[in-house]
Scaffold this motif. Sequence first.
Motif, PDB file in Angstrom:
ATOM      1  N   PRO A 152       0.049   3.156   8.012  1.00 20.90           N
ATOM      2  CA  PRO A 152      -0.722   2.408   6.241  1.00 20.90           C
ATOM      3  C   PRO A 152      -1.895   2.474   6.151  1.00 20.90           C
ATOM      4  O   PRO A 152      -2.663   3.101   6.846  1.00 20.90           O
ATOM      5  CB  PRO A 152      -0.250   0.981   7.363  1.00 20.90           C
ATOM      6  N   TRP A 153      -2.429   1.872   4.998  1.00 16.79           N
ATOM      7  CA  TRP A 153      -3.472   1.834   4.164  1.00 16.79           C
ATOM      8  C   TRP A 153      -4.019   0.827   4.932  1.00 16.79           C
ATOM      9  O   TRP A 153      -3.583   0.193   5.325  1.00 16.79           O
ATOM     10  CB  TRP A 153      -3.621   1.933   3.044  1.00 16.79           C
ATOM     11  N   PRO A 154      -5.483   1.254   5.421  1.00 19.80           N
ATOM     12  CA  PRO A 154      -6.378   2.571   5.790  1.00 19.80           C
ATOM     13  C   PRO A 154      -6.711   3.124   6.386  1.00 19.80           C
ATOM     14  O   PRO A 154      -7.554   4.588   6.292  1.00 19.80           O
ATOM     15  CB  PRO A 154      -7.570   1.648   4.474  1.00 19.80           C
ATOM     16  N   ILE A 155      -5.278   3.281   7.601  1.00 17.97           N
ATOM     17  CA  ILE A 155      -5.777   4.370   8.780  1.00 17.97           C
ATOM     18  C   ILE A 155      -5.117   5.775   8.618  1.00 17.97           C
ATOM     19  O   ILE A 155      -6.378   6.467   8.536  1.00 17.97           O
ATOM     20  CB  ILE A 155      -4.957   3.615   9.588  1.00 17.97           C
TER      21      ILE A 155
ATOM     22  N   ASP B 264       0.721  10.451   0.014  1.00 16.46           N
ATOM     23  CA  ASP B 264       1.034   9.445   0.682  1.00 16.46           C
ATOM     24  C   ASP B 264       0.463   8.430   0.233  1.00 16.46           C
ATOM     25  O   ASP B 264      -1.013   8.535  -0.231  1.00 16.46           O
ATOM     26  CB  ASP B 264       1.164   9.000   2.256  1.00 16.46           C
ATOM     27  N   PRO B 265       0.575   6.691   0.222  1.00 16.24           N
ATOM     28  CA  PRO B 265      -0.108   6.452  -0.551  1.00 16.24           C
ATOM     29  C   PRO B 265      -0.963   5.334   0.132  1.00 16.24           C
ATOM     30  O   PRO B 265      -2.349   4.993  -0.373  1.00 16.24           O
ATOM     31  CB  PRO B 265       1.425   5.182  -1.149  1.00 16.24           C
ATOM     32  N   GLY B 266      -0.958   5.464   1.947  1.00 18.40           N
ATOM     33  CA  GLY B 266      -1.550   5.327   2.170  1.00 18.40           C
ATOM     34  C   GLY B 266      -2.729   5.976   2.496  1.00 18.40           C
ATOM     35  O   GLY B 266      -3.958   5.974   3.340  1.00 18.40           O
ATOM     36  N   ALA B 267      -3.124   7.199   1.973  1.00 15.93           N
ATOM     37  CA  ALA B 267      -4.183   8.124   2.045  1.00 15.93           C
ATOM     38  C   ALA B 267      -4.904   8.224   1.142  1.00 15.93           C
ATOM     39  O   ALA B 267      -6.249   8.615   0.561  1.00 15.93           O
ATOM     40  CB  ALA B 267      -3.847   9.562   2.601  1.00 15.93           C
ATOM     41  N   ILE B 268      -4.301   7.065  -0.426  1.00 11.95           N
ATOM     42  CA  ILE B 268      -4.672   7.590  -1.228  1.00 11.95           C
ATOM     43  C   ILE B 268      -6.578   6.705  -2.134  1.00 11.95           C
ATOM     44  O   ILE B 268      -6.190   5.282  -1.328  1.00 11.95           O
ATOM     45  CB  ILE B 268      -3.854   7.185  -2.889  1.00 11.95           C
ATOM     46  N   PHE B 269      -7.490   6.694  -2.278  1.00 13.87           N
ATOM     47  CA  PHE B 269      -8.312   6.579  -2.421  1.00 13.87           C
ATOM     48  C   PHE B 269      -7.980   5.592  -3.489  1.00 13.87           C
ATOM     49  O   PHE B 269      -7.542   5.432  -4.957  1.00 13.87           O
ATOM     50  CB  PHE B 269      -9.307   7.255  -3.099  1.00 13.87           C
ATOM     51  N   PRO B 270      -8.490   4.573  -3.541  1.00 12.36           N
ATOM     52  CA  PRO B 270      -7.888   2.828  -4.496  1.00 12.36           C
ATOM     53  C   PRO B 270      -8.649   2.915  -5.703  1.00 12.36           C
ATOM     54  O   PRO B 270     -10.103   3.356  -5.179  1.00 12.36           O
ATOM     55  CB  PRO B 270      -8.406   1.605  -3.411  1.00 12.36           C
TER      56      PRO B 270
END
Length: 437
Positions: free
Chosen positions: A165-168, A238-244
């Motif tokens: 998961p984000w932000p891990i 993956d969405p968990g790795a993308i910068f917000p």
Amino acid sequence: MSTAKSPETELPQPSADDPHAPAGMDRWQSAWRNVVTGNALISVLSVLLAIIAGSIMIAFTDEQVQEAAGYFFSRPSDTFQAIWEAVWGAYTALFQGAVYNFRADSFAAGIRPLTESLNFATPLIVAGLGVGLAFRAGMFNIGGQGQMLMAAAAAGWVGFSLDSPWPIQMIIAVLAGLAAGAVWGGIVGVLKAKTGAHEVIVTIMLNYVAFYLLSYMLSTQGLLQAPGSNNPKTPPMDPGAIFPEILGPRFNLHLGFILSLAAVAFVWWLLNRSSMGFRFRAVGENPAAAKVAGINVGAVYITVMAIAGALVGLAGVDQVLGTTTSGFSVGIDAGIGFDAITVALLGRSTPLGILAAGILFGAFKAGGFAMQASEGVPIEIVLVVQSLIVLFIAAPPLVRAIFRLPQPGQPTRRERKAKRAAAAAADTGSTTKGVDQ
């Protein structure tokens, strides 16, 4: 015999505000001298000269100017008006595409060009910091491309393969990219320290190694190539790795810009407030003297190149996790590794200078596309302007000669005039003294 000195025959003394200032120079004159002989003014004037040269090229390539020039001697005002309209229209489009769009319906839409400029500037800032930090230690980091590619490969692999998961996942991807860039830069430092290999040759060769190594990984299933695809491209992140996005979905500005600002603060602290930064600067000024003073020059080379590689690697991470999140190919560096050299030169290898230079070049990139779309000005003119900036920065005597500025260490016209007046007064005093005797 008269023993009193008249006020006219007394020589002026150095200013109390600046004991190193030439005789007769007050605080404001000393400050003005520091401005006109400093490197910051050379950077500003280099940009100004490059923009003037760009204006000439815009005028020569404009069709209306060429048409009006055909009957210049009958109606010269038409040619000058066409030149003004071409140059003004081009730079207005550049401003509206890079800073603020006055034609937008709302303020939020109007500042969108500024966010685009900051987005383009984000990798340039951190890559410029990596190059500038190496410059301060007396090393030429020409390996930005390779450091970016290796960092992008490491961050990209974590970004699409680690299911967290984000932000891990994002944090692990950033750390992996920093580590890969540090290792790739550290190799240069080790070879420099242990074998004396010149860093320019090593970094250029490592650029080729990184390029073809990444090409191999992108063409090999199980490494970076997207499963079931024959194209040399990675899967989407993956969405968990993308910068917000820090300003919402309307703008492209992402977390990488905040990380770039943090990197500027870190490098400023490192160079100006830490003992390690003092050792970097000492080795950059004189490696032999630093070695005599007890500094391990080899360890400095390794450390500074590792940190520089990590900073440039952060630019690759920005590209992978913030810009091309749908997957990347071997062209992920987009020339940023070499543009960073220009940014570091324009910023005089200082953190705040590199920040300003990175934003300026980001504005050039964002505004250049708008200038081409609205005015038909070739985007290559912006590239020529950037190249001319480097040319003028590399030749400070030329810039000083064009603007009639004093060379460092040489007296200004005011100082030469004051010196002549003082010499004349001294001669008059000697004559008067002889008469009194």
